[in-house]
Enzyme design. Structure first.
Site, PDB file in Angstrom:
ATOM      1  N   TYR A   1     -13.217  17.085 -17.599  1.00 30.92           N
ATOM      2  CA  TYR A   1     -13.693  15.703 -17.655  1.00 30.92           C
ATOM      3  C   TYR A   1     -14.854  15.542 -16.673  1.00 30.92           C
ATOM      4  O   TYR A   1     -14.808  16.063 -15.551  1.00 30.92           O
ATOM      5  CB  TYR A   1     -12.547  14.760 -17.320  1.00 30.92           C
ATOM      6  CG  TYR A   1     -12.981  13.352 -16.988  1.00 30.92           C
ATOM      7  CD1 TYR A   1     -13.727  12.597 -17.897  1.00 30.92           C
ATOM      8  CD2 TYR A   1     -12.651  12.773 -15.771  1.00 30.92           C
ATOM      9  CE1 TYR A   1     -14.139  11.308 -17.582  1.00 30.92           C
ATOM     10  CE2 TYR A   1     -13.051  11.482 -15.453  1.00 30.92           C
ATOM     11  CZ  TYR A   1     -13.796  10.761 -16.366  1.00 30.92           C
ATOM     12  OH  TYR A   1     -14.203   9.496 -16.059  1.00 30.92           O
TER      13      TYR A   1
ATOM     14  N   ASP B   1      -4.160  18.095 -15.436  1.00 32.50           N
ATOM     15  CA  ASP B   1      -4.411  16.762 -15.979  1.00 32.50           C
ATOM     16  C   ASP B   1      -3.831  16.719 -17.393  1.00 32.50           C
ATOM     17  O   ASP B   1      -4.301  17.399 -18.293  1.00 32.50           O
ATOM     18  CB  ASP B   1      -5.922  16.485 -16.009  1.00 32.50           C
ATOM     19  CG  ASP B   1      -6.245  15.051 -16.415  1.00 32.50           C
ATOM     20  OD1 ASP B   1      -5.477  14.459 -17.203  1.00 32.50           O
ATOM     21  OD2 ASP B   1      -7.277  14.526 -15.965  1.00 32.50           O
TER      22      ASP B   1
ATOM     23  N   ARG C   1       0.831  -1.205   0.000  1.00 34.19           N
ATOM     24  CA  ARG C   1       0.000   0.000   0.000  1.00 34.19           C
ATOM     25  C   ARG C   1       0.867   1.258   0.000  1.00 34.19           C
ATOM     26  O   ARG C   1       0.447   2.320  -0.455  1.00 34.19           O
ATOM     27  CB  ARG C   1      -0.936  -0.008   1.220  1.00 34.19           C
ATOM     28  CG  ARG C   1      -1.799   1.239   1.350  1.00 34.19           C
ATOM     29  CD  ARG C   1      -3.009   0.999   2.242  1.00 34.19           C
ATOM     30  NE  ARG C   1      -2.669   0.484   3.542  1.00 34.19           N
ATOM     31  CZ  ARG C   1      -2.278   1.227   4.589  1.00 34.19           C
ATOM     32  NH1 ARG C   1      -2.180   2.534   4.464  1.00 34.19           N
ATOM     33  NH2 ARG C   1      -2.005   0.665   5.746  1.00 34.19           N
TER      34      ARG C   1
ATOM     35  N   LYS D   1      -5.231   5.262 -19.996  1.00 34.33           N
ATOM     36  CA  LYS D   1      -5.332   5.742 -21.366  1.00 34.33           C
ATOM     37  C   LYS D   1      -4.028   5.505 -22.136  1.00 34.33           C
ATOM     38  O   LYS D   1      -3.579   4.383 -22.250  1.00 34.33           O
ATOM     39  CB  LYS D   1      -5.739   7.220 -21.361  1.00 34.33           C
ATOM     40  CG  LYS D   1      -6.887   7.563 -20.398  1.00 34.33           C
ATOM     41  CD  LYS D   1      -8.156   6.816 -20.682  1.00 34.33           C
ATOM     42  CE  LYS D   1      -9.367   7.373 -19.941  1.00 34.33           C
ATOM     43  NZ  LYS D   1      -9.291   7.351 -18.475  1.00 34.33           N
TER      44      LYS D   1
END
Length: 387
Positions: free
Chosen positions: A107, A179, A54, A204
């Site tokens: 987005y 972004d 983690r 992506k």
């Protein structure tokens, strides 16, 4: 090295007197220690020994370092999804009562997250055009903490004035978050234009094969990275080794794929702009687009996503998407195959009618994420679907 070379030559861990030819998958939840002090030290800082998945993992760290190197950043922080990276940054840096400035065209998932921050945590937001530094300056208050931008917006492909907007943010002492998913580090590196944090949905283009979900944030400042890292391990939106390995594998062909994505998009967008059934094409690579001149200055390519408006509105859009054969009616983007969708009912479905209008998204707007197929085959498919 040039970015096209850096994506191929990913730093590899050494194994005694040699090193592996590719990054290994460290498929383990944690690591064993002989010294309690070393283990205790590893639990408290990101640059200590590997201790728990983690926190990070050697395979994940290789991905973080590779993307940070491409962006010119100090450190990368991988997450389980693009939204995981966005949430890690926003929740790690904002508190109730803070003010956020965001560009208008965002987005849909990001816009929904910001609305949730407003509703649940009392954070206020002001929306400004992505290319007006004076509007940003006017929007900043004493409680403003950061400005949120997209290099190329989804789905209208508006290009943010990164040098102007980030300069104002830095002058006024607020952080700028960008972004960079649509552009990738191959087309633009926001840190070079003054940004503090760059975010990617690695789902992506970075992975590029529609087989993983992931996200990553890159930080210019090591101290800011450490602050967000401490929150990230509490949030738990961590990346995992196998997904990171697949992303690294895809990253090495990013330059080749982006070249084809961009050239195919130019081929389709140019032809669609002349089709009588199409009222507008939204791609910054067209001279008619409002971001064309800015994009020429900031980008080394205009990207592989564009949208267009059909004269028949939503009904025409639905007919078109049902009629494509080579392209897929599917979510997401950035893979080797071409995808189409209707933003108003899919990627931006959480936006109100007013918010959709503010973003420029109409009922007849269709988004195409262009793949790497032969351009003539793609055009033949689009043409038969239109007719």
């Amino acid at each position: 090295m040039n970015p096209e070379t850096r994506v191929v030559h990913i730093p590899l861990p050494a194994v005694e007197d040699s090193r592996p030819m590719s990054v290994p998958i460290y498929q383990t939840s944690g690591f064993i220690f002989d010294d309690p002090a070393v283990m205790a030290d590893a639990m408290g800082r990101p640059d200590g020994a590997f201790v728990y998945a983690r926190y990070t993992n050697p395979t994940v760290r290789a991905l973080e370092s590779a993307v940070a190197g491409l962006e010119g950043g100090a450190h990368g922080l991988a997450a389980g999804s693009g939204m995981g990276a966005i949430n890690t940054v926003l929740l790690g840096l904002l508190k109730p009562g803070d003010h956020l400035v965001a560009q208008r065209s965002l987005y849909g998932g990001t816009a929904a997250m910001i609305n949730d921050l407003v509703d649940r945590f009392g954070i206020t937001v002001t929306y400004v055009p992505e290319n007006e530094p004076d509007a940003l300056r006017a929007a900043v208050r004493a409680e403003t903490r950061l400005v949120y931008l997209e290099t190329i917006s989804n789905p209208m492909t508006l290009v943010a004035d990164l040098p102007g907007m980030c300069a104002v943010a830095r002058e006024l002492g607020i952080l700028s978050v960008v972004d960079n998913t649509f552009a990738t580090p191959l087309l633009c590196r926001p840190l070079e234009h003054g940004a503090d944090i760059v975010i990617h949905s690695t789902t992506k283009y970075l992975s590029g094969h529609t087989d993983i979900v992931g996200g990553l944030a890159v930080f210019a400042d090591p101290a800011l990275y450490q602050k967000v890292w401490h929150f990230a391990i509490e949030l738990g939106a961590s990346a995992e080794p196998f997904t990171s390995w697949l992303t690294l594998r895809g990253l090495q062909t990013l330059a080749l794929r982006m070249e084809r994505h961009c050239s195919n998009t130019e081929y389709l967008a140019t032809r669609l702009a002349a089709h009588p059934a199409v009222t507008a094409v939204h791609w910054a690579g067209l001279a008619s687009h409002p971001s064309y001149e800015l994009g020429r200055k900031l980008l080394s390519g205009f990207g592989g996503v564009f949208s267009f408006d059909l004269a028949g509105g939503r009904a025409a859009g639905e007919r078109f998407m049902a009629a494509v054969r080579l392209a897929h009616l599917a979510p997401s983007l950035g893979g080797v195959t071409t995808h189409v969708l209707h933003p108003a009912t899919t990627s931006h479905r959480s936006l109100s009618v007013e918010e959709l209008s503010r973003s420029g998204i109409g009922e007849g707007t269709v988004r195409i994420a262009v793949g790497i197929e032969h351009p003539e085959d793609l055009w033949a498919d689009v043409l038969q679907a239109l007719s």
